[in-house]
Design an enzyme around this catalytic site. Structure first.
Site, mmCIF file in Angstrom:
data_model
loop_
_atom_site.group_PDB
_atom_site.id
_atom_site.type_symbol
_atom_site.label_atom_id
_atom_site.label_comp_id
_atom_site.label_asym_id
_atom_site.label_seq_id
_atom_site.Cartn_x
_atom_site.Cartn_y
_atom_site.Cartn_z
ATOM 1 N N CYS A 1 48.912 120.848 34.334
ATOM 2 C CA CYS A 1 48.628 121.881 33.340
ATOM 3 C C CYS A 1 49.911 122.256 32.585
ATOM 4 O O CYS A 1 50.441 121.451 31.833
ATOM 5 C CB CYS A 1 47.955 123.076 34.012
ATOM 6 S SG CYS A 1 47.124 124.189 32.853
ATOM 7 N N HIS B 1 43.436 120.678 37.519
ATOM 8 C CA HIS B 1 44.218 121.143 38.668
ATOM 9 C C HIS B 1 43.793 120.496 39.987
ATOM 10 O O HIS B 1 42.955 121.047 40.719
ATOM 11 C CB HIS B 1 44.083 122.660 38.788
ATOM 12 C CG HIS B 1 44.808 123.414 37.729
ATOM 13 N ND1 HIS B 1 46.080 123.920 37.909
ATOM 14 C CD2 HIS B 1 44.446 123.749 36.463
ATOM 15 C CE1 HIS B 1 46.470 124.536 36.799
ATOM 16 N NE2 HIS B 1 45.500 124.441 35.906
ATOM 17 N N GLU C 1 45.484 120.494 42.690
ATOM 18 C CA GLU C 1 45.931 121.329 43.814
ATOM 19 C C GLU C 1 44.910 122.393 44.181
ATOM 20 O O GLU C 1 45.012 123.014 45.250
ATOM 21 C CB GLU C 1 47.287 121.970 43.489
ATOM 22 C CG GLU C 1 47.252 123.189 42.597
ATOM 23 C CD GLU C 1 47.071 122.888 41.111
ATOM 24 O OE1 GLU C 1 47.305 123.814 40.308
ATOM 25 O OE2 GLU C 1 46.707 121.757 40.747
#
EC number: 6.3.5.3
Length: 223
Positions: A87, A195, A197
């Site tokens: 990002c 994302h 994560e």
């Protein structure tokens, strides 16, 4: 010996804690790095996480790209150290000259926040080698400036060289060629807007698909 993966924190970073957890869940040792320090503490790879570094003043990622830590990241990347930008981290890597293109305001000018599917287009990079060809992954996407833009010449080069790593199944932000992530010429620097994560635990994420990126770099480091 456990691989050590650094995670950089800038003023305004939001997702560093999540990146640290993803690294740990993948089986590596996370190492917290501070933006003002040039010392990368001898890490084996680096994650530049998402957020709004320096409040996105000037341009998203523009100020963070010249931070002392990023100067060291650029030098490390040139030596072959794997680097992942997520990002705002993707924006920072572009501003630092490690990845091509630019990320601009979303089509429709709205912030988008939803779970999305990505096609894994290149399974030979340092961060995707544990995915099978044709894999689709489900990960969260949350950004206001994630629309990938590049010149026709750059797009042709990226497509021709297989450097489009992730592509949106449904293009929700107007990115050229539905591009969600790209890589460097050697495949060791990867940036993507969604994302991974946030897709490492069933309790908090839509899938476990994001772990694949972190497991891939571990495979890279031990090979």
């Amino acid at each position: 010996m456990t691989s050590r993966i650094g995670v950089i924190t800038f003023p305004g970073t939001l997702d560093d804690v999540d990146a640290v957890r993803a690294v740990r869940l993948a089986g590596a040792e996370p190492v917290e790095l501070w933006h003002a320090d040039e010392d990368l503490k001898n890490v084996d790879a680096v994650v530049v996480p998402g957020g709004f570094s320096y409040g996105d003043y000037l341009r998203a990622g523009a100020i963070a790209a010249i931070a002392p830590a990023m100067k060291s990241v650029v030098a490390a990347a040139e030596r072959g150290t794997p680097v992942l930008g997520i990002c705002n981290g993707f924006q920072i890597l572009q501003e630092a000259g490690l990845l091509p293109g630019a990320l601009t305001r979303n089509e429709g000018l709205h912030f988008v926040c939803r779970d999305i599917y990505l096609d894994v287009e290149n399974t030979s990079t340092a961060w995707t080698n544990q995915f099978a060809e044709g894999t689709k992954i489900l990960v969260p996407s949350k950004h206001g400036e994630g629309r990938f833009q590049a010149s026709e010449e750059t797009l042709e080069r990226l497509e021709g060289e297989g450097r489009v790593v992730f592509r949106y199944v449904e293009n929700h932000n107007g990115s050229r060629n539905s591009i969600a992530g790209v890589c460097s010429e050697n495949g060791r620097v990867v940036g993507l807007m969604p994302h991974p994560e946030h897709a490492v635990e069933t309790l908090t994420g839509p899938s476990l698909d994001g772990l694949g990126l972190f497991q891939s770099v571990l495979s890279t480091l031990v090979s």
